[in-house]
Design an enzyme around this catalytic site. Structure first.
Site, mmCIF file in Angstrom:
data_model
loop_
_atom_site.group_PDB
_atom_site.id
_atom_site.type_symbol
_atom_site.label_atom_id
_atom_site.label_comp_id
_atom_site.label_asym_id
_atom_site.label_seq_id
_atom_site.Cartn_x
_atom_site.Cartn_y
_atom_site.Cartn_z
ATOM 1 N N ARG A 33 16.977 -15.133 32.502
ATOM 2 C CA ARG A 33 17.855 -14.523 33.497
ATOM 3 C C ARG A 33 17.301 -13.209 34.058
ATOM 4 N NH1 ARG A 33 23.439 -14.505 30.502
ATOM 5 N NH2 ARG A 33 22.174 -15.081 28.697
ATOM 6 N N ASN A 243 20.615 -9.165 29.334
ATOM 7 C CA ASN A 243 20.175 -10.495 29.747
ATOM 8 C C ASN A 243 19.629 -10.529 31.158
ATOM 9 O OD1 ASN A 243 20.831 -12.050 27.376
ATOM 10 N ND2 ASN A 243 22.953 -11.540 27.856
ATOM 11 N N ASN A 402 -16.087 16.682 44.218
ATOM 12 C CA ASN A 402 -16.518 16.622 42.820
ATOM 13 C C ASN A 402 -17.141 15.285 42.442
ATOM 14 O OD1 ASN A 402 -13.966 15.449 43.242
ATOM 15 N ND2 ASN A 402 -13.516 15.531 41.051
HETATM 16 C C1 UD1 Z 1 24.656 -14.564 19.035
HETATM 17 C C2 UD1 Z 1 25.680 -14.816 17.969
HETATM 18 C C3 UD1 Z 1 27.070 -14.453 18.500
HETATM 19 C C4 UD1 Z 1 27.075 -13.004 18.962
HETATM 20 C C5 UD1 Z 1 25.982 -12.796 19.975
HETATM 21 C C6 UD1 Z 1 25.874 -11.338 20.327
HETATM 22 C C7 UD1 Z 1 24.841 -16.674 16.676
HETATM 23 C C8 UD1 Z 1 24.936 -18.126 16.398
HETATM 24 N N1 UD1 Z 1 25.631 -16.213 17.613
HETATM 25 O O1 UD1 Z 1 24.941 -15.399 20.138
HETATM 26 O O2 UD1 Z 1 28.033 -14.632 17.486
HETATM 27 O O3 UD1 Z 1 28.334 -12.681 19.522
HETATM 28 O O4 UD1 Z 1 24.708 -13.194 19.446
HETATM 29 O O5 UD1 Z 1 25.004 -11.201 21.402
HETATM 30 O O6 UD1 Z 1 24.090 -15.972 16.025
HETATM 31 N N2 UD1 Z 1 17.092 -15.545 19.115
HETATM 32 C C9 UD1 Z 1 15.892 -15.939 18.572
HETATM 33 N N3 UD1 Z 1 15.691 -17.257 18.339
HETATM 34 C C10 UD1 Z 1 16.630 -18.208 18.592
HETATM 35 C C11 UD1 Z 1 17.857 -17.775 19.152
HETATM 36 C C12 UD1 Z 1 18.065 -16.444 19.389
HETATM 37 O O7 UD1 Z 1 15.019 -15.129 18.308
HETATM 38 O O8 UD1 Z 1 16.351 -19.370 18.343
HETATM 39 C C13 UD1 Z 1 17.301 -14.118 19.360
HETATM 40 C C14 UD1 Z 1 17.384 -13.757 20.824
HETATM 41 O O9 UD1 Z 1 16.122 -13.344 21.309
HETATM 42 C C15 UD1 Z 1 18.365 -12.607 20.825
HETATM 43 C C16 UD1 Z 1 19.277 -12.908 19.650
HETATM 44 O O10 UD1 Z 1 18.566 -13.781 18.824
HETATM 45 O O11 UD1 Z 1 17.711 -11.367 20.610
HETATM 46 C C17 UD1 Z 1 20.586 -13.499 20.068
HETATM 47 O O12 UD1 Z 1 20.390 -14.653 20.801
HETATM 48 P P1 UD1 Z 1 21.375 -15.091 21.955
HETATM 49 O O13 UD1 Z 1 21.033 -16.458 22.384
HETATM 50 O O14 UD1 Z 1 21.435 -14.007 22.950
HETATM 51 O O15 UD1 Z 1 22.779 -15.043 21.210
HETATM 52 P P2 UD1 Z 1 23.782 -16.237 20.890
HETATM 53 O O16 UD1 Z 1 23.135 -17.175 19.943
HETATM 54 O O17 UD1 Z 1 24.305 -16.766 22.136
#
Ligand code: UD1
Ligand code: CA
Length: 473
Positions: A33, A243, A402
């Protein structure tokens, strides 16, 4: 109990030493995004990559280790943050936060406390994390939550009637009643490594997204009667993730506002706190004034009474007491003495040192030069790789040549020299003390001290010359 008695009691029953800390930063998200060719982790906030903010905060906790879980296309992130004292772990496939954390677990000993941070949550403060870790000291799980009237997109924190945390439910899996919960999971948590390792092995992707949810470990902890200690973030901006570019600008604004606030509380006058950007550290004396649209980057030191005009950029520089920088100057890696006047529209490139009472006027560029006390270059000049004595007067349009196309050469201008307008000083060259150079001169050899040197064609008038006229046809 009196203090001494307390101390004696503490000696008899010492608090167990806190477990070593391993921080894991999840940063394998793609950041689609952002709509940018630059990976999300490297998008700058206040001039520093997002991930660097998180690493710096993690470092401030003095942990035993920091692990960064990076993903697809992350080689660029690794390369950009190469010097950081972190262990990089690849999550080859993005299969959820639980799966991401699992990638780092083999590197973490059982006896450690694990603190999970997100690479895209840059404003989290050390104090908040210390509170979280203190609350979960011993063997509990620490969970950082936030309250929000707009919880869309977040996992919800489900509590029992008495307030105990029971589990976290992801929005996609939540019931209507759960969707109405206003307490959200920030994603930041801490837990003993030994327990986390076991719980993660039990997490299954049996949810609407088919992901391994890190959040499922909360339920597992509750089932095993391991206490879950929630800490509600004092300010939501601290736990906000980034994001897209719009959210990035919101965090940038929050950063700007808090830096400006700090400066004002420390006595700096800001023409408008919404229009000053501090992207680094500022050390300052009393009665400093910053006009609108000033950008301070890196380490900036401003002495007592320094005034900075509108639109100036000052990077890794020191400005002495009483110096005034007029509008639209760019000052990079310069050490500027007290009681100067600079600008408007002056530029300092790395690296210059200027003594007391120097005047650098409009459209003057200074690079890698030293200027002695009371020297002046008031208009339209270039001083590069030059050493100026005291009380030198550089005339308008004076240029130090220079660079010969391959090498840079030095120019030495001794005390009390005056250069006429539009002089070119071809380096390497020495201009002796007290010399005067006639306007329009191009000097290529040493200029003797104390005398007038003119190096230009002598003016003469051609008698009897007639301007050509067009022949009539
Ligand atoms: C997650 C939480 C949710 C919380 C939210 C806050 C879970 C299942 N859910 O949501 O409860 O409210 O964060 O923002 O944990 N990432 C990885 N590898 C992956 C997936 C994610 O490294 O496979 C990292 C992303 O880069 C990011 C973070 O984990 O820094 C969160 O990932 P994102 O997809 O934004 O969050 P959600 O899973 O939607
Ligand atoms: Ca997700």
């Amino acid at each position: 109990m009196r203090k001494t008695a307390q101390r004696a009691a503490a000696r008899r029953n010492p608090a167990p030493a806190p477990a070593p800390l391993s921080v894991v930063i999840l940063a394998a998200g793609e950041g689609k995004r952002m709509k940018s060719s630059l990976p999300k982790a490297l998008q700058p906030l206040a001039g520093r990559p997002l991930l660097k903010h998180v690493i710096d905060t993690a470092r401030s906790l003095e942990p035993a280790a920091i692990h960064v879980v990076y993903g697809h296309g992350g080689e660029r992130v690794r390369a950009a943050l190469d010097g950081e004292p972190v262990t990089w772990t690849l999550q080859a496939e993005r299969r959820g936060t639980g799966h991401a954390l699992l990638q780092a677990m083999p590197h973490i000993p059982d006896g450690h406390t694990v603190l999970v941070l997100y690479g895209d949550v840059p404003l989290l403060r050390r104090a908040t994390l210390l509170e979280l870790l203190a609350g979960a000291a011993g063997a509990a799980v620490g969970l950082l939550t936030m309250r929000s009237d707009d919880p869309a997109g977040y996992g919800r924190v489900v509590r029992a009637r008495g307030g105990r945390v029971r589990r976290i439910v992801e929005e996609q899996d939540a019931s209507r009643a759960e969707l109405a919960i206003r307490e959200c999971n920030t994603g930041v948590l801490s837990a003993p490594a030994r327990l986390l390792r076991r719980w993660l092995s039990l997490v299954k992707p049996d949810n609407s997204q088919g992901e391994y949810y890190l959040t499922d470990v909360i339920q597992l902890a509750v089932r095993e009667r391991v206490p879950v200690q929630p800490v509600v973030a004092a300010r939501n901006i601290e736990v906000r993730g980034v994001n897209d570019k719009s959210q990035l600008s919101e965090l940038e604004a929050a950063w700007r506002a808090s830096r400006a606030h700090e400066l004002m509380l420390a006595g700096v006058t800001l023409a408008d706190p919404a229009r000053v950007d501090v992207r680094g550290s500022v050390t300052h004396g009393a009665d400093v004034f910053l006009d609108v649209n000033v950008v301070l980057e890196g380490r900036v030191v401003l002495g007592d009474g320094v005034r900075v005009g509108p639109g100036c950029v000052i990077r890794n520089s020191e400005i002495g007491a009483g110096t005034e920088v007029f509008a639209h100057c760019v000052i990079d890696q310069a050490v500027i003495g007290p009681e100067w006047n600079i600008g408007p529209f002056a530029r300092f490139r790395p690296s210059s040192t200027l003594s007391k009472g120097v005047h650098i006027g409009n459209f003057v560029e200074v690079k890698n030069s030293r200027l002695g006390e009371g020297s002046k270059a008031n208009h339209l000049a270039y001083l590069g790789d030059a050493q100026l004595g005291a009380r030198v007067n550089i005339g308008a349009g004076t240029i130090v040549a220079n660079y010969d196309g391959a090498n840079k050469h030095r120019t030495t201008i001794e005390d009390d020299v005056h250069t006429g307008s539009n002089s070119v000083l071809v380096a390497p060259i020495v201009v002796g003390a007290g010399a005067t150079i006639g306007a329009g001169s191009t000097v290529t050899r040493a200029v003797p001290a104390g005398r007038l040197t003119v190096a230009r064609a002598r003016q003469h008038t051609v008698e009897g010359w007639q301007r050509p006229v067009k022949q009539k046809k």
